[in-house]
Design an enzyme around this catalytic site. Structure first.
Site, mmCIF file in Angstrom:
data_model
loop_
_atom_site.group_PDB
_atom_site.id
_atom_site.type_symbol
_atom_site.label_atom_id
_atom_site.label_comp_id
_atom_site.label_asym_id
_atom_site.label_seq_id
_atom_site.Cartn_x
_atom_site.Cartn_y
_atom_site.Cartn_z
ATOM 1 N N LEU A 31 4.308 -1.552 14.149
ATOM 2 C CA LEU A 31 5.435 -1.652 14.270
ATOM 3 C C LEU A 31 5.835 -1.467 15.944
ATOM 4 O O LEU A 31 7.160 -1.069 15.961
ATOM 5 C CB LEU A 31 6.223 -1.037 13.362
ATOM 6 N N GLY A 87 6.554 -5.198 21.538
ATOM 7 C CA GLY A 87 6.365 -5.374 22.911
ATOM 8 C C GLY A 87 6.195 -6.645 23.291
ATOM 9 O O GLY A 87 7.052 -7.545 23.060
ATOM 10 N N CYS A 107 -9.342 -11.083 18.921
ATOM 11 C CA CYS A 107 -9.220 -11.471 17.482
ATOM 12 C C CYS A 107 -7.949 -11.953 16.823
ATOM 13 O O CYS A 107 -8.025 -12.983 16.221
ATOM 14 C CB CYS A 107 -9.799 -10.302 16.659
ATOM 15 N N ASN A 145 -6.002 -9.533 9.144
ATOM 16 C CA ASN A 145 -5.833 -9.795 10.800
ATOM 17 C C ASN A 145 -4.359 -10.466 10.891
ATOM 18 O O ASN A 145 -3.638 -10.308 11.560
ATOM 19 C CB ASN A 145 -6.677 -10.389 11.463
ATOM 20 N N THR A 184 -17.848 -15.226 16.995
ATOM 21 C CA THR A 184 -17.235 -16.571 16.187
ATOM 22 C C THR A 184 -16.123 -17.073 17.059
ATOM 23 O O THR A 184 -14.910 -16.892 16.501
ATOM 24 C CB THR A 184 -17.064 -16.291 14.851
ATOM 25 N N ASP A 233 -30.239 -8.797 21.093
ATOM 26 C CA ASP A 233 -29.412 -9.820 21.545
ATOM 27 C C ASP A 233 -30.146 -10.716 22.469
ATOM 28 O O ASP A 233 -31.200 -10.300 23.198
ATOM 29 C CB ASP A 233 -28.207 -8.943 22.555
ATOM 30 N N LYS A 283 -10.461 -10.482 5.246
ATOM 31 C CA LYS A 283 -10.568 -10.350 6.799
ATOM 32 C C LYS A 283 -9.641 -11.002 7.339
ATOM 33 O O LYS A 283 -8.649 -10.504 8.326
ATOM 34 C CB LYS A 283 -12.030 -10.534 7.194
ATOM 35 N N LYS A 311 -5.103 -4.133 25.808
ATOM 36 C CA LYS A 311 -4.586 -2.923 25.027
ATOM 37 C C LYS A 311 -5.159 -2.012 25.722
ATOM 38 O O LYS A 311 -6.165 -2.037 26.480
ATOM 39 C CB LYS A 311 -4.803 -2.812 23.529
ATOM 40 N N VAL A 361 -18.632 -5.144 18.095
ATOM 41 C CA VAL A 361 -18.996 -4.865 16.686
ATOM 42 C C VAL A 361 -20.366 -4.580 16.477
ATOM 43 O O VAL A 361 -20.675 -3.491 15.812
ATOM 44 C CB VAL A 361 -18.532 -6.052 15.904
HETATM 45 N N1 LIG Z 1 -14.166 -7.274 18.961
HETATM 46 C C1 LIG Z 1 -13.669 -6.685 17.883
HETATM 47 O O1 LIG Z 1 -12.945 -5.761 18.022
HETATM 48 C C2 LIG Z 1 -13.940 -7.293 16.608
HETATM 49 C C3 LIG Z 1 -14.688 -8.192 16.176
HETATM 50 N N2 LIG Z 1 -14.895 -8.963 15.179
HETATM 51 C C4 LIG Z 1 -15.821 -10.247 14.575
HETATM 52 O O2 LIG Z 1 -17.032 -9.565 14.908
HETATM 53 C C5 LIG Z 1 -17.784 -10.852 15.783
HETATM 54 C C6 LIG Z 1 -18.495 -10.144 17.038
HETATM 55 O O3 LIG Z 1 -17.218 -9.804 17.906
HETATM 56 P P1 LIG Z 1 -17.378 -9.144 19.117
HETATM 57 O O4 LIG Z 1 -18.485 -7.925 18.931
HETATM 58 O O5 LIG Z 1 -16.150 -8.972 19.916
HETATM 59 O O6 LIG Z 1 -18.541 -10.271 19.877
HETATM 60 P P2 LIG Z 1 -18.915 -10.261 21.587
HETATM 61 O O7 LIG Z 1 -18.203 -11.580 22.096
HETATM 62 O O8 LIG Z 1 -18.332 -9.400 22.289
HETATM 63 O O9 LIG Z 1 -20.273 -10.243 21.408
HETATM 64 C C7 LIG Z 1 -21.280 -11.028 20.735
HETATM 65 C C8 LIG Z 1 -22.536 -10.797 21.070
HETATM 66 O O10 LIG Z 1 -23.472 -11.814 20.351
HETATM 67 C C9 LIG Z 1 -24.419 -11.967 21.352
HETATM 68 N N3 LIG Z 1 -25.175 -13.137 20.572
HETATM 69 C C10 LIG Z 1 -24.866 -14.544 20.613
HETATM 70 N N4 LIG Z 1 -25.535 -15.156 20.041
HETATM 71 C C11 LIG Z 1 -26.768 -14.539 19.707
HETATM 72 C C12 LIG Z 1 -27.868 -14.759 19.167
HETATM 73 N N5 LIG Z 1 -28.299 -15.899 18.291
HETATM 74 N N6 LIG Z 1 -28.645 -13.663 18.647
HETATM 75 C C13 LIG Z 1 -28.401 -12.223 19.202
HETATM 76 N N7 LIG Z 1 -27.270 -12.087 19.816
HETATM 77 C C14 LIG Z 1 -26.379 -13.072 20.078
HETATM 78 C C15 LIG Z 1 -23.820 -12.322 22.661
HETATM 79 O O11 LIG Z 1 -24.813 -12.051 23.672
HETATM 80 C C16 LIG Z 1 -23.021 -11.257 22.656
HETATM 81 O O12 LIG Z 1 -23.492 -10.039 23.179
HETATM 82 C C17 LIG Z 1 -16.775 -12.054 16.093
HETATM 83 O O13 LIG Z 1 -17.063 -12.728 14.757
HETATM 84 C C18 LIG Z 1 -15.523 -11.251 15.838
HETATM 85 O O14 LIG Z 1 -14.398 -12.170 15.167
HETATM 86 C C19 LIG Z 1 -14.393 -8.287 13.981
HETATM 87 C C20 LIG Z 1 -13.791 -7.067 13.943
HETATM 88 C C21 LIG Z 1 -13.603 -6.442 15.310
HETATM 89 O O1 LIG Z 2 -10.670 -8.439 13.884
HETATM 90 C C1 LIG Z 2 -10.509 -7.743 14.983
HETATM 91 O O2 LIG Z 2 -11.279 -8.010 15.913
HETATM 92 C C2 LIG Z 2 -9.662 -6.867 15.036
HETATM 93 O O3 LIG Z 2 -8.597 -7.072 15.306
HETATM 94 C C3 LIG Z 2 -7.517 -5.963 15.692
HETATM 95 O O4 LIG Z 2 -8.058 -5.052 16.666
HETATM 96 P P1 LIG Z 2 -8.005 -5.115 18.121
HETATM 97 O O5 LIG Z 2 -7.698 -6.664 18.398
HETATM 98 O O6 LIG Z 2 -9.138 -4.407 18.642
HETATM 99 O O7 LIG Z 2 -6.756 -4.339 18.503
HETATM 100 P P2 LIG Z 2 -5.302 -3.754 17.882
HETATM 101 O O8 LIG Z 2 -5.100 -2.405 18.100
HETATM 102 O O9 LIG Z 2 -5.062 -4.252 16.556
HETATM 103 O O10 LIG Z 2 -4.103 -4.573 18.740
HETATM 104 C C4 LIG Z 2 -4.274 -6.127 19.000
HETATM 105 C C5 LIG Z 2 -2.984 -6.490 19.688
HETATM 106 O O11 LIG Z 2 -1.660 -6.257 18.988
HETATM 107 C C6 LIG Z 2 -0.682 -5.583 19.985
HETATM 108 N N1 LIG Z 2 0.002 -4.590 19.174
HETATM 109 C C7 LIG Z 2 -0.806 -3.750 18.193
HETATM 110 C C8 LIG Z 2 0.093 -3.060 17.457
HETATM 111 C C9 LIG Z 2 1.386 -3.081 17.624
HETATM 112 O O12 LIG Z 2 2.180 -2.351 16.985
HETATM 113 N N2 LIG Z 2 2.024 -3.756 18.402
HETATM 114 C C10 LIG Z 2 1.317 -4.610 19.292
HETATM 115 O O13 LIG Z 2 1.727 -5.518 20.116
HETATM 116 C C11 LIG Z 2 -1.604 -4.982 20.932
HETATM 117 O O14 LIG Z 2 -1.172 -4.598 22.276
HETATM 118 C C12 LIG Z 2 -2.965 -5.863 21.019
HETATM 119 O O15 LIG Z 2 -2.633 -6.765 22.047
HETATM 120 C C13 LIG Z 2 -7.370 -4.959 14.198
HETATM 121 O O16 LIG Z 2 -6.466 -4.235 14.449
HETATM 122 C C14 LIG Z 2 -8.811 -4.729 13.738
HETATM 123 O O17 LIG Z 2 -8.494 -3.992 12.198
HETATM 124 C C15 LIG Z 2 -9.702 -5.905 13.458
HETATM 125 O O18 LIG Z 2 -10.845 -5.304 13.188
#
Ligand SMILES: NC(=O)C1=CN([C@@H]2O[C@H](COP(=O)(O)OP(=O)(O)OC[C@H]3O[C@@H](n4cnc5c(N)ncnc54)[C@H](O)[C@@H]3O)[C@@H](O)[C@H]2O)C=CC1
Ligand SMILES: O=C(O)[C@H]1O[C@H](OP(=O)(O)OP(=O)(O)OC[C@H]2O[C@@H](n3ccc(=O)[nH]c3=O)[C@H](O)[C@@H]2O)[C@H](O)[C@@H](O)[C@@H]1O
Length: 443
Positions: free
Chosen positions: A250, A253, A260, A208, A86, A30, A204, A320, A11
């Site tokens: 939909l 699988g 997340c 999800n 988180t 970071d 949010k 995925k 993110v």
């Molecule tokens: N991965 C995703 O697709 C999505 C994630 N989110 C949310 O966004 C947040 C971040 O997720 P990711 O990007 O997947 O996390 P991540 O686990 O990939 O990365 C988190 C980063 O934060 C750094 N970090 C930790 N403590 C720190 C600090 N005190 N100062 C600076 N950097 C620090 C870590 O070293 C790491 O590089 C989570 O709350 C997650 O639920 C929301 C939407 C999509």
């Molecule tokens: O909060 C988050 O981290 C993110 O979580 C998901 O994104 P992501 O986990 O990256 O991937 P998705 O494409 O949503 O897939 C999630 C899981 O659901 C599965 N999936 C998805 C779609 C579907 O039709 N069927 C299915 O089994 C995928 O295989 C995968 O394991 C949400 O789609 C994002 O909008 C959100 O920001």
């Protein structure tokens, strides 16, 4: 605008790169020195399509910087975006220790008025707590506003989703802070919804959880289709054409995984429980998902009986396609169950192998290609729907296997195509999800 982003995970990095791309000056901070060192050289520590190109371009044009120093990164910024992890705690709640530490650490470096935008996914009420932490620690002569700005990008399409989001959510107490956030996002030309902070936090989790529920729902329909002889792909298509339902999410699988959906659904359940709300539909969403992840192994057991000494190929390890992320990947439980039952597993994934090794170690073997994984296998399991698997010559694949048997957890092969090209392939057995199996009897 001068912006800092804390956390360079999926993110933080996608946000930082995209904000630089639309003209802002962005400092990404970071605590992980290795990540920052790679990023400074224009190398992304994560696999995300389109990220490298924007990363290098914006470093070169002087709009994107990386640092481990809060002092350097935060100085003179108008907006500080928090995107640290988180993760899930043992009791299912969200672990807020990283975000609380980040907020406490940054507070001592704040010298000017600033907006703190929380992008990390946090339970309803957390931003009020974070604001209190800031107020208690910050210089009383500066104005610090806090807004909730949750993120909706998907891994594997993070850059596209950031630049072309369906909506941006801004939860704010102060109109001025909300206006500044809108100004920051203006070049994206994306619809913005402004709410109070708690509603933004809830949008949010509710989104999800709803998507996870949609997946569990179609998986239950798939299981019923299978016993009734219907085809879940056609059913999903027919349902999705109704605009009130929509065709996305939909795909039946082997259940949802990733960093997340599993954790956010459990965190919302934890919140509900701690407020004495019985969120029954969400509990069942989790239970269905747990069962669905075991589906392919269950099918293998009913097909083979004893799995001891059998050799199975896993196609795909990442949770995925288009990501190397292994967090909560169904491949983990599938590998574990198969090896516990005495089978040998060889897996192939185009990009996630190195991350998979950190979790699965030498409990399974890793191949360099799909054909190598399939060689001498008693059956192959399609676990992740990487596009390259769809391009494979299925006959050539079956030719290298010991037994021509496929358990397809992602329905990547079309039954009609298989029927026209492989109806004479003796002994071929194809078991999709939510559709009739395709079996060519041995003569
Ligand atoms: N991965 C995703 O697709 C999505 C994630 N989110 C949310 O966004 C947040 C971040 O997720 P990711 O990007 O997947 O996390 P991540 O686990 O990939 O990365 C988190 C980063 O934060 C750094 N970090 C930790 N403590 C720190 C600090 N005190 N100062 C600076 N950097 C620090 C870590 O070293 C790491 O590089 C989570 O709350 C997650 O639920 C929301 C939407 C999509
Ligand atoms: O909060 C988050 O981290 C993110 O979580 C998901 O994104 P992501 O986990 O990256 O991937 P998705 O494409 O949503 O897939 C999630 C899981 O659901 C599965 N999936 C998805 C779609 C579907 O039709 N069927 C299915 O089994 C995928 O295989 C995968 O394991 C949400 O789609 C994002 O909008 C959100 O920001």
């Amino acid at each position: 605008m001068q912006i800092a982003v804390l956390g360079t995970g999926y993110v933080g990095l996608s946000t930082g790169v995209c904000l630089a791309e639309i003209g802002h000056n962005v400092y990404c901070i970071d605590i992980d020195e290795r990540k920052i060192e790679l990023l400074r050289q224009g190398i992304s520590p994560i696999y995300e399509p389109g990220l490298d190109e924007l990363l290098q371009k914006n470093i070169q044009n002087g709009r994107l910087f990386f640092t481990t120093s809060y002092e350097e990164g935060i100085k003179n910024r108008e907006v500080i975006i928090i995107a640290v992890g988180t993760p899930q705690s043992e009791d299912g709640s969200a672990d807020l220790s990283y975000i609380k530490k980040a907020v406490c650490d940054l507070s001592s470096y704040l010298k000017d008025d600033v907006i703190i935008a929380v992008k990390s996914t946090v339970p309803v009420g957390t931003n009020d707590e974070l604001y209190q932490l800031l107020k208690d620690r910050c210089n009383k002569n500066i104005r610090v506003d806090l807004v909730s700005n949750p993120e909706f990008l998907r891994q594997g399409s993070a850059i596209h989703d950031t630049l072309h989001a369906d909506r941006i959510v801004i939860g704010a107490k102060s109109e001025e802070a909300a206006a500044k956030m809108k100004e920051m996002y203006l070049p994206l030309q994306v619809p913005i919804i402004q709410t109070d902070i708690r509603s933004a936090e809830m949008i949010k989790y509710a989104s999800n959880a709803f998507l996870a529920m949609k997946i569990s729902y179609i998986n239950e329909i798939a299981n019923l289709c299978e016993v009734l002889g219907a085809n879940v792909n056609d059913v999903a298509k027919g349902m999705g054409m109704d605009k009130r339902i929509g065709g996305a999410f939909l795909h039946a699988g082997i259940g949802y995984g990733g960093s997340c959906f599993p954790k956010d659904v459990k965190a919302l359940l934890h919140t509900a429980k701690s407020h004495h709300v019985d969120f029954a539909i969400l509990k069942e969403t989790v239970a269905v998902n747990e069962r669905q992840r075991r589906l392919l192994v269950k099918k293998a057991v009913s097909r083979f009986g004893d799995l001891r000494g059998k050799k199975f190929a896993l196609f795909g390890l990442a949770f995925k396609p288009n990501t190397d992320d292994m967090r909560e990947a169904p491949s983990i439980i599938i590998s574990k169950l198969l090896t516990e039952l005495g089978a040998k597993v060889t897996a192939y994934d185009p990009v996630a192998t190195e991350n998979a090794k950190k979790i699965l170690g030498d409990s399974i073997s890793y191949a360099q290609s799909a054909y190598e994984a399939a060689r001498d296998a008693n059956a192959l399991f399609v676990v992740t729907e990487w596009p390259e698997f769809q391009q494979l010559d299925v006959k050539a694949l079956l030719d290298v296997m010991k037994q021509p048997i496929i358990f397809d957890g992602r329905n990547i092969f079309d039954l009609e195509t298989l029927n026209s090209s492989l109806k004479a392939y003796q002994g071929f057995e194809y078991y999709p999800v939510g559709k009739r199996a395709f079996i060519v009897e041995k003569k």
